[in-house]
Design a protein around this motif. Structure first.
Motif, PDB file in Angstrom:
ATOM      1  N   LEU A 112       0.828  -1.204   0.000  1.00 30.83           N
ATOM      2  CA  LEU A 112       0.000   0.000   0.000  1.00 30.83           C
ATOM      3  C   LEU A 112       0.861   1.251   0.000  1.00 30.83           C
ATOM      4  O   LEU A 112       2.015   1.240   0.442  1.00 30.83           O
ATOM      5  CB  LEU A 112      -0.903   0.023   1.244  1.00 30.83           C
ATOM      6  N   SER A 113       0.284   2.343  -0.461  1.00 32.45           N
ATOM      7  CA  SER A 113       0.899   3.667  -0.350  1.00 32.45           C
ATOM      8  C   SER A 113      -0.212   4.651  -0.008  1.00 32.45           C
ATOM      9  O   SER A 113      -1.137   4.850  -0.799  1.00 32.45           O
ATOM     10  CB  SER A 113       1.589   4.058  -1.656  1.00 32.45           C
ATOM     11  N   ILE A 114      -0.108   5.243   1.191  1.00 33.20           N
ATOM     12  CA  ILE A 114      -1.186   6.084   1.715  1.00 33.20           C
ATOM     13  C   ILE A 114      -0.630   7.449   2.108  1.00 33.20           C
ATOM     14  O   ILE A 114       0.342   7.536   2.863  1.00 33.20           O
ATOM     15  CB  ILE A 114      -1.850   5.423   2.944  1.00 33.20           C
ATOM     16  N   PRO A 115      -1.226   8.542   1.616  1.00 36.23           N
ATOM     17  CA  PRO A 115      -0.742   9.876   2.002  1.00 36.23           C
ATOM     18  C   PRO A 115      -1.126  10.206   3.440  1.00 36.23           C
ATOM     19  O   PRO A 115      -2.222   9.875   3.894  1.00 36.23           O
ATOM     20  CB  PRO A 115      -1.455  10.802   1.016  1.00 36.23           C
TER      21      PRO A 115
ATOM     22  N   LEU B  32       7.737  15.187  10.429  1.00 41.11           N
ATOM     23  CA  LEU B  32       9.094  15.705  10.324  1.00 41.11           C
ATOM     24  C   LEU B  32       9.936  15.288  11.515  1.00 41.11           C
ATOM     25  O   LEU B  32       9.517  15.419  12.663  1.00 41.11           O
ATOM     26  CB  LEU B  32       9.061  17.238  10.239  1.00 41.11           C
ATOM     27  N   THR B  33      11.128  14.771  11.234  1.00 40.11           N
ATOM     28  CA  THR B  33      12.159  14.563  12.260  1.00 40.11           C
ATOM     29  C   THR B  33      13.467  15.094  11.689  1.00 40.11           C
ATOM     30  O   THR B  33      13.541  15.449  10.501  1.00 40.11           O
ATOM     31  CB  THR B  33      12.331  13.080  12.639  1.00 40.11           C
TER      32      THR B  33
ATOM     33  N   VAL C  10       8.316  12.513   6.176  1.00 43.75           N
ATOM     34  CA  VAL C  10       7.461  11.481   5.581  1.00 43.75           C
ATOM     35  C   VAL C  10       6.133  12.115   5.174  1.00 43.75           C
ATOM     36  O   VAL C  10       5.403  12.651   6.017  1.00 43.75           O
ATOM     37  CB  VAL C  10       7.208  10.322   6.568  1.00 43.75           C
ATOM     38  N   GLN C  11       5.838  12.090   3.887  1.00 48.01           N
ATOM     39  CA  GLN C  11       4.556  12.602   3.388  1.00 48.01           C
ATOM     40  C   GLN C  11       3.597  11.482   2.996  1.00 48.01           C
ATOM     41  O   GLN C  11       2.381  11.655   3.014  1.00 48.01           O
ATOM     42  CB  GLN C  11       4.774  13.504   2.163  1.00 48.01           C
ATOM     43  N   GLU C  12       4.177  10.352   2.635  1.00 46.73           N
ATOM     44  CA  GLU C  12       3.379   9.215   2.174  1.00 46.73           C
ATOM     45  C   GLU C  12       3.938   7.962   2.832  1.00 46.73           C
ATOM     46  O   GLU C  12       5.156   7.795   2.932  1.00 46.73           O
ATOM     47  CB  GLU C  12       3.455   9.112   0.649  1.00 46.73           C
ATOM     48  N   ARG C  13       3.058   7.113   3.289  1.00 42.01           N
ATOM     49  CA  ARG C  13       3.480   5.903   4.009  1.00 42.01           C
ATOM     50  C   ARG C  13       3.226   4.668   3.167  1.00 42.01           C
ATOM     51  O   ARG C  13       2.085   4.347   2.840  1.00 42.01           O
ATOM     52  CB  ARG C  13       2.710   5.805   5.329  1.00 42.01           C
ATOM     53  N   GLU C  14       4.303   3.984   2.793  1.00 43.04           N
ATOM     54  CA  GLU C  14       4.164   2.653   2.206  1.00 43.04           C
ATOM     55  C   GLU C  14       4.051   1.633   3.324  1.00 43.04           C
ATOM     56  O   GLU C  14       4.609   1.812   4.411  1.00 43.04           O
ATOM     57  CB  GLU C  14       5.368   2.313   1.337  1.00 43.04           C
ATOM     58  N   SER C  15       3.363   0.546   3.062  1.00 43.53           N
ATOM     59  CA  SER C  15       3.217  -0.504   4.061  1.00 43.53           C
ATOM     60  C   SER C  15       2.874  -1.807   3.364  1.00 43.53           C
ATOM     61  O   SER C  15       2.467  -1.814   2.189  1.00 43.53           O
ATOM     62  CB  SER C  15       2.122  -0.137   5.069  1.00 43.53           C
ATOM     63  N   ILE C  16       3.057  -2.904   4.091  1.00 47.49           N
ATOM     64  CA  ILE C  16       2.645  -4.224   3.601  1.00 47.49           C
ATOM     65  C   ILE C  16       1.647  -4.807   4.588  1.00 47.49           C
ATOM     66  O   ILE C  16       1.941  -4.916   5.782  1.00 47.49           O
ATOM     67  CB  ILE C  16       3.846  -5.174   3.473  1.00 47.49           C
ATOM     68  N   VAL C  17       0.490  -5.163   4.101  1.00 53.07           N
ATOM     69  CA  VAL C  17      -0.513  -5.869   4.905  1.00 53.07           C
ATOM     70  C   VAL C  17      -0.514  -7.333   4.483  1.00 53.07           C
ATOM     71  O   VAL C  17      -0.500  -7.650   3.286  1.00 53.07           O
ATOM     72  CB  VAL C  17      -1.910  -5.247   4.720  1.00 53.07           C
ATOM     73  N   LEU C  18      -0.501  -8.216   5.483  1.00 57.28           N
ATOM     74  CA  LEU C  18      -0.435  -9.656   5.221  1.00 57.28           C
ATOM     75  C   LEU C  18      -1.689 -10.338   5.758  1.00 57.28           C
ATOM     76  O   LEU C  18      -2.060 -10.133   6.917  1.00 57.28           O
ATOM     77  CB  LEU C  18       0.822 -10.241   5.872  1.00 57.28           C
ATOM     78  N   GLU C  19      -2.337 -11.113   4.905  1.00 55.96           N
ATOM     79  CA  GLU C  19      -3.472 -11.955   5.319  1.00 55.96           C
ATOM     80  C   GLU C  19      -3.013 -13.411   5.324  1.00 55.96           C
ATOM     81  O   GLU C  19      -2.550 -13.929   4.305  1.00 55.96           O
ATOM     82  CB  GLU C  19      -4.648 -11.805   4.368  1.00 55.96           C
TER      83      GLU C  19
ATOM     84  N   ASN D 282      -7.878   8.844  12.721  1.00 54.09           N
ATOM     85  CA  ASN D 282      -7.940  10.080  11.942  1.00 54.09           C
ATOM     86  C   ASN D 282      -6.846  11.077  12.297  1.00 54.09           C
ATOM     87  O   ASN D 282      -6.864  12.212  11.828  1.00 54.09           O
ATOM     88  CB  ASN D 282      -9.313  10.741  12.092  1.00 54.09           C
ATOM     89  N   TYR D 283      -5.884  10.658  13.126  1.00 53.43           N
ATOM     90  CA  TYR D 283      -4.792  11.574  13.476  1.00 53.43           C
ATOM     91  C   TYR D 283      -3.782  11.660  12.332  1.00 53.43           C
ATOM     92  O   TYR D 283      -3.404  12.745  11.903  1.00 53.43           O
ATOM     93  CB  TYR D 283      -4.101  11.107  14.761  1.00 53.43           C
ATOM     94  N   PHE D 284      -3.326  10.515  11.819  1.00 46.65           N
ATOM     95  CA  PHE D 284      -2.392  10.503  10.699  1.00 46.65           C
ATOM     96  C   PHE D 284      -3.092  10.401   9.347  1.00 46.65           C
ATOM     97  O   PHE D 284      -2.558  10.853   8.338  1.00 46.65           O
ATOM     98  CB  PHE D 284      -1.420   9.321  10.820  1.00 46.65           C
ATOM     99  N   TRP D 285      -4.290   9.776   9.323  1.00 40.98           N
ATOM    100  CA  TRP D 285      -4.888   9.379   8.053  1.00 40.98           C
ATOM    101  C   TRP D 285      -6.244  10.030   7.807  1.00 40.98           C
ATOM    102  O   TRP D 285      -7.042  10.177   8.729  1.00 40.98           O
ATOM    103  CB  TRP D 285      -5.075   7.848   8.019  1.00 40.98           C
ATOM    104  N   HIS D 286      -6.489  10.354   6.538  1.00 40.88           N
ATOM    105  CA  HIS D 286      -7.857  10.692   6.148  1.00 40.88           C
ATOM    106  C   HIS D 286      -8.716   9.437   6.190  1.00 40.88           C
ATOM    107  O   HIS D 286      -9.892   9.481   6.571  1.00 40.88           O
ATOM    108  CB  HIS D 286      -7.868  11.284   4.732  1.00 40.88           C
ATOM    109  N   GLU D 287      -8.106   8.311   5.792  1.00 41.97           N
ATOM    110  CA  GLU D 287      -8.808   7.024   5.783  1.00 41.97           C
ATOM    111  C   GLU D 287      -7.844   5.937   6.242  1.00 41.97           C
ATOM    112  O   GLU D 287      -6.768   5.782   5.665  1.00 41.97           O
ATOM    113  CB  GLU D 287      -9.323   6.691   4.378  1.00 41.97           C
TER     114      GLU D 287
END
Length: 370
Positions: free
Chosen positions: A14-17, A23-24, A29-38, A323-328
């Motif tokens: 996934l890639s989610i804005p 900022l550190t 980081v403006q967009e977060r990539e991630s891997i979801v595993l089922e 809803n702190y980091f994400w719109h969805e």
């Protein structure tokens, strides 16, 4: 318990804005990539895991791409069509792969979710949790100015129990002290992300009397001697974060007297199995622990919340609302903070399901491994 056979693994990349840039002094980081595993067993029941590596190796040596490769080529093939009686089964099956803790964690988390669902108990109860209400805490970045005061004010009004501030080269100890004094009812943590490896111990000591509850990771992950010196000289407790990658690291922290508090990130140490061992070691040595965050999505956060119910988790962790980091977010229901706490689910497993619509919306790659 009767063993179950893992018949299928689904990997979603996934890639989610983010709603706002994170900022550190290390990275923005403006967009977060991630891997979801089922993880799908023969009955059709599904366990959910998440890999929390970042897109580039600015924080750890693992990245989304290295984890994707490790999962697809080595880790998932070692567990497919294998029987699981307990999540530790898979730890043993993956031992031939060196390192890759974040990739392994995605499998371990999913195994614990699936295991709890098979036992028909919430994960937090299944691992021995003692509390159902988890104190929430947020992370703020940026200069200590009028905007920062406004953000802390909103956090206080929402009921957050703790604010963690990222310390960078521009952070003025006096300005930080004034902010902390203005909000005496909130705990303030300071997170250095190794900044004082560059600035030095004297610069770190200038933050010793500003009123922080703790200072997180002032030096590099392997700078044990400097952390020992800081712990010996300073009144403010030193909490180790990036240094804690395994049980062995906790043992070294204790032996070297390099820190007084553990910041535990299950997704970095290899999953819940290793995290529980770290917690139990902390109980033996009476070391406070809290759960750190990695700008994770709802699946990883749900696992973290379960761990935060354990007895030695005595400080508020990085637990903000969906809803702190994400719109969805990608889970149903969303994770909500009410009166400063998050209530753990009574549903079996982590208590959250995948939001299929949002998974598809943000997905940039997909694999089904059988």
């Amino acid at each position: 318990m009767v063993a179950s056979t893992i018949k299928e693994i689904r990997l979603h990349r996934l890639s989610i804005p983010l709603k706002n840039s994170f900022l550190t002094h290390l990275q923005s980081v403006q967009e977060r990539e991630s891997i979801v595993l089922e993880m799908v067993e023969e009955t059709g029941s599904i366990g959910l895991g998440e890999c929390i590596a970042f897109s580039s190796p600015w924080y750890t040596e693992e990245t989304v791409q290295t984890c994707w490769d490790a999962l697809e080529n080595w880790l998932v093939p070692s567990i497919l069509n294998q029987q699981m009686t307990h999540p530790s089964t898979f730890l043993n099956l993956m031992k031939h792969v060196k390192g890759n803790r974040m990739a392994k964690a995605a499998i371990d988390l999913a195994a614990w979710d699936l295991f709890s669902k098979r036992k028909n108990v919430p994960l937090w109860q299944g691992i021995g949790g003692v509390r159902k209400e988890i104190d929430a805490g947020i992370v703020l970045t940026g200069a200590i100015n009028e905007s920062m005061y406004e953000q802390v004010e909103r956090a206080m009004q929402t009921g957050y129990k703790r604010v963690k501030l990222k310390i960078d080269e521009t952070t003025d100890p006096k300005a930080l002290e004034n902010l902390i004094r203005f909000y005496p009812s909130i705990l303030f943590f300071g997170d250095a992300n190794g900044l004082f490896s560059k600035l030095g111990l004297n610069a770190l000591q200038s933050f010793d009397h500003v009123g922080l509850t703790l200072i997180e990771q002032p030096f590099g992950e392997d700078e044990w001697a400097l952390h020992h010196q800081a712990s010996r000289r300073m009144k403010t407790p030193i909490a180790l974060d990036e240094s804690i990658r395994s049980v062995a690291d906790v043992e070294r922290m204790i032996e070297a007297k390099a820190g007084k508090i553990i910041v535990l990130k299950p997704g970095r140490v290899g999953g819940i199995s290793e995290a529980i061992q770290i917690h139990d070691l902390a109980v033996q040595h009476r070391i406070p622990v809290w759960i750190g965050g990695m700008i994770e999505l709802g699946i990883s956060k749900a696992h973290n919340l379960a761990l935060a119910s354990l007895s030695q988790m005595t400080l508020p962790g990085d637990f903000s609302a969906s809803n702190y980091f994400w719109h969805e977010d990608i889970v149903n229901p969303t994770i909500d903070v009410i009166n400063g706490t998050i209530t753990l689910s009574e549903k079996p497993g982590i208590g959250y399901d995948i939001d299929s619509k949002n998974i598809k919306k943000f997905r940039i790659d997909f694999r089904v491994l059988t």
